[in-house]
Design an enzyme around this catalytic site. Structure first.
Site, short mmCIF file in Angstrom:
data_model
loop_
_atom_site.label_atom_id
_atom_site.label_comp_id
_atom_site.label_asym_id
_atom_site.label_seq_id
_atom_site.Cartn_x
_atom_site.Cartn_y
_atom_site.Cartn_z
N ALA A 1 -5.07 14.23 -6.96
CA ALA A 1 -6.24 13.82 -6.18
C ALA A 1 -6.14 14.32 -4.74
CB ALA A 1 -6.36 12.30 -6.20
N ARG A 2 -4.94 14.33 -4.20
CA ARG A 2 -4.75 14.84 -2.83
C ARG A 2 -5.15 16.31 -2.73
NH1 ARG A 2 1.10 12.08 -2.77
NH2 ARG A 2 0.38 10.03 -2.08
N GLY B 1 0.83 -1.20 0.00
CA GLY B 1 0.00 0.00 0.00
C GLY B 1 0.86 1.25 0.00
N GLU C 1 -4.79 7.87 -0.53
CA GLU C 1 -3.99 8.95 -1.14
C GLU C 1 -2.82 9.33 -0.23
OE1 GLU C 1 -4.92 9.91 -4.08
OE2 GLU C 1 -7.04 9.40 -4.18
P1 FAD Z 1 -0.13 0.06 4.83
O1 FAD Z 1 0.76 0.68 3.80
O2 FAD Z 1 0.02 -1.40 5.09
O3 FAD Z 1 0.04 0.86 6.19
C1 FAD Z 1 -0.47 0.39 7.43
C2 FAD Z 1 -0.02 1.37 8.52
O4 FAD Z 1 1.43 1.40 8.58
C3 FAD Z 1 -0.46 2.81 8.21
O5 FAD Z 1 -0.74 3.49 9.40
C4 FAD Z 1 0.79 3.42 7.58
O6 FAD Z 1 0.85 4.84 7.68
C5 FAD Z 1 1.88 2.74 8.41
N1 FAD Z 1 3.16 2.75 7.71
C6 FAD Z 1 3.51 2.11 6.56
N2 FAD Z 1 4.78 2.39 6.25
C7 FAD Z 1 5.25 3.21 7.20
C8 FAD Z 1 6.49 3.90 7.43
N3 FAD Z 1 7.53 3.80 6.58
N4 FAD Z 1 6.60 4.69 8.53
C9 FAD Z 1 5.55 4.86 9.39
N5 FAD Z 1 4.36 4.25 9.23
C10 FAD Z 1 4.21 3.45 8.15
N6 FAD Z 1 -5.78 2.59 -3.84
C11 FAD Z 1 -5.70 2.69 -5.21
O7 FAD Z 1 -4.67 2.36 -5.82
N7 FAD Z 1 -6.77 3.14 -5.93
C12 FAD Z 1 -7.95 3.49 -5.34
O8 FAD Z 1 -8.89 3.89 -6.03
C13 FAD Z 1 -8.06 3.39 -3.91
N8 FAD Z 1 -9.25 3.64 -3.28
C14 FAD Z 1 -9.38 3.38 -1.92
C15 FAD Z 1 -10.63 3.48 -1.32
C16 FAD Z 1 -10.78 3.17 0.03
C17 FAD Z 1 -12.14 3.22 0.67
C18 FAD Z 1 -9.65 2.81 0.79
C19 FAD Z 1 -9.80 2.53 2.26
C20 FAD Z 1 -8.41 2.71 0.20
C21 FAD Z 1 -8.25 2.98 -1.17
N9 FAD Z 1 -7.03 2.79 -1.82
C22 FAD Z 1 -6.93 2.92 -3.19
C23 FAD Z 1 -5.88 2.25 -1.09
C24 FAD Z 1 -5.14 3.29 -0.25
O9 FAD Z 1 -4.46 4.18 -1.06
C25 FAD Z 1 -4.21 2.50 0.70
O10 FAD Z 1 -5.04 1.88 1.66
C26 FAD Z 1 -3.16 3.37 1.37
O11 FAD Z 1 -2.18 3.77 0.44
C27 FAD Z 1 -2.48 2.66 2.54
O12 FAD Z 1 -2.04 1.39 2.19
P2 FAD Z 1 -2.42 0.12 3.11
O13 FAD Z 1 -3.87 0.16 3.40
O14 FAD Z 1 -1.86 -1.08 2.42
O15 FAD Z 1 -1.67 0.38 4.47
#
Ligand code: FAD
Length: 391
Positions: A249-250, A144, A370
């Site tokens: 988008a942001r 993500g 985002e």
């Molecule tokens: P992770 O990356 O696994 O993070 C989990 C936690 O760890 C978070 O708190 C994060 O901040 C923290 N973390 C991770 N790395 C670090 C670091 N280096 N230092 C400190 N903290 C860290 N994505 C798309 O591509 N297209 C879309 O249209 C889209 N729509 C979405 C719609 C919804 C309703 C939702 C919920 C998400 C959507 N997303 C989409 C995905 C969204 O962009 C991701 O959920 C987001 O980028 C975070 O990734 P993750 O959920 O895998 O969390």
């Protein structure tokens, strides 16, 4: 005599807008009042957006899809116009603003900025009109915040490309006609324009969400998806492609979050004046006034920040870390405003009869997508210190 003060705009930010900008905002607010507000709580409760295509056409007819892009049927409006539209759309519901953001700032922007002339001609006019819906596939089940590690791959087979992998949490996925999919190639990350009726492509919808329920969210499954050579976005290689789209988008979210916050603040202010306890309106208690004053201050500061960043964007001087400042601050403050509004409404605060819990839950997604709040904090930290603390 001092001018009358609008409680929803206590310092008179409206004076900083042109008459045309105010007209655009009023028109979007009216459209939301007509086609979203009567049903959005029910859509949220049922966890569906029943007539996405009808809504997309309404938004297209008003020029809200690809609003700030030039040519190919796009209206070429200013960044501030687009921001004001996002504010009004998100004052209705974050899911509705997401539909418009993903279409315009992610899918259409990717094709507009990085696509070939043929890709632009084929997709942008239909997408601007809301006749074709787009989605943007970057996030994967295991990747993500760190998209560079994505596992979706595009391999050459003769002149063709063959895509395999999975994307997760993709807004508009199951209803899209076209997906912009980012994949690893031998040259680095590339973007692909994938018609969703291509064999091997499917987009099962994700259910059981407690946030952004009036929005379609899906997986994208790419199982040997064969595409012609010209399906790749020719003008970009590497993560700067998807990151440029996310930055667009942001920017919309910086404004949109203040729309959700305004809706909750307004609901709490009205409620506090009507609800009586201990023989008087709860608005008359100091603790309630403290909450309302703090909410008003953050709404004011966040809206001013959005306007400032919008003017910079129109002047061509907006840098990505400045967008991070806006996204981080405004979503964080908006969710705080909504949670505080929830307390003012007491038990009614958890009911969908009022917009507050819906906005509050929606903003949990906005806080994460985002770029999470943590990622934008690290971007600001890197900007301040010169040290990248991501890894
Ligand atoms: P992770 O990356 O696994 O993070 C989990 C936690 O760890 C978070 O708190 C994060 O901040 C923290 N973390 C991770 N790395 C670090 C670091 N280096 N230092 C400190 N903290 C860290 N994505 C798309 O591509 N297209 C879309 O249209 C889209 N729509 C979405 C719609 C919804 C309703 C939702 C919920 C998400 C959507 N997303 C989409 C995905 C969204 O962009 C991701 O959920 C987001 O980028 C975070 O990734 P993750 O959920 O895998 O969390």
């Amino acid at each position: 005599m001092a001018a009358k003060i609008d409680p929803l705009d206590i310092v008179g930010i409206d004076d900083q807008l042109t008459a045309e900008e105010r007209d655009i905002r009023a028109a979007v607010r009216k459209l939301c009042d007509d086609v979203v507000m009567p049903d959005v709580a029910e859509w949220f409760e049922r966890g569906e957006l029943p007539d996405v295509r009808g809504l997309a056409k309404e938004f297209g007819a008003m020029g809200l899809l690809g609003m700030h892009l030039e040519g190919y049927g796009c209206p070429g409006m200013s960044a501030v116009d687009y921001g004001l539209a996002c504010l009004e759309l998100e004052a209705a519901d974050s899911g509705i603003r997401s539909l418009v953001s993903v279409q315009g700032s992610l899918a259409m922007f990717a094709i507009h900025r990085w696509g070939s002339e043929e890709q632009k001609q084929q997709w942008l006019p239909a997408m601007a009109a809301g006749e074709a819906i787009g989605c943007f596939g970057l996030t994967e089940p295991d990747h993500g915040s760190d998209p560079d590690s994505m596992r979706t791959r595009a391999k050459r087979d003769g002149d063709d490309w063959v895509l395999d992998g999975r994307k997760m949490w993709i807004t508009n996925g199951s209803v899209a006609d076209v997906a912009v999919v980012w994949a690893q190639t031998e040259e680095g990350v590339r973007g692909f324009v994938v018609p969703t009726d291509t064999p091997g492509f499917s987009a099962p919808q994700i259910h059981h969400k407690m946030s952004l329920r009036a929005s379609v969210t899906s997986e994208l499954v790419l199982d040997g998806v064969r595409l012609p050579a010209d399906a790749v976005l020719p003008e970009v290689t590497g993560l700067r492609g998807p990151l440029s789209c996310l930055n667009e988008a942001r920017y919309g979210i910086v404004w949109g979050a203040m729309g959700a916050a305004r809706s909750c603040f307004s609901a709490a202010l009205d409620y506090s004046k009507e609800r009586e306890q201990f023989g008087k309106p709860i608005a008359g208690f100091q603790l309630t006034q403290q909450k309302l004053a703090d909410m008003s201050l953050e709404l004011t500061k966040g809206t001013l920040l959005a306007l400032h960043l919008g003017r910079r964007k129109d002047a061509g001087t907006l840098a990505p870390p400045q967008v991070s400042v806006g996204k981080l601050n405004n979503v964080r403050e908006a969710i705080d405003i909504c949670r505080t509004a929830r307390t003012i409404l007491g038990a009614n605060g958890i009911s969908l009869e009022y917009p507050v819990i819906r906005h509050m839950n929606n903003l949990e997604s906005v806080l994460t997508y985002e770029g999470t709040v943590e990622m934008h904090t690290l971007v600001v930290g890197q900007t301040l210190t010169g040290h990248a603390a991501f890894r």
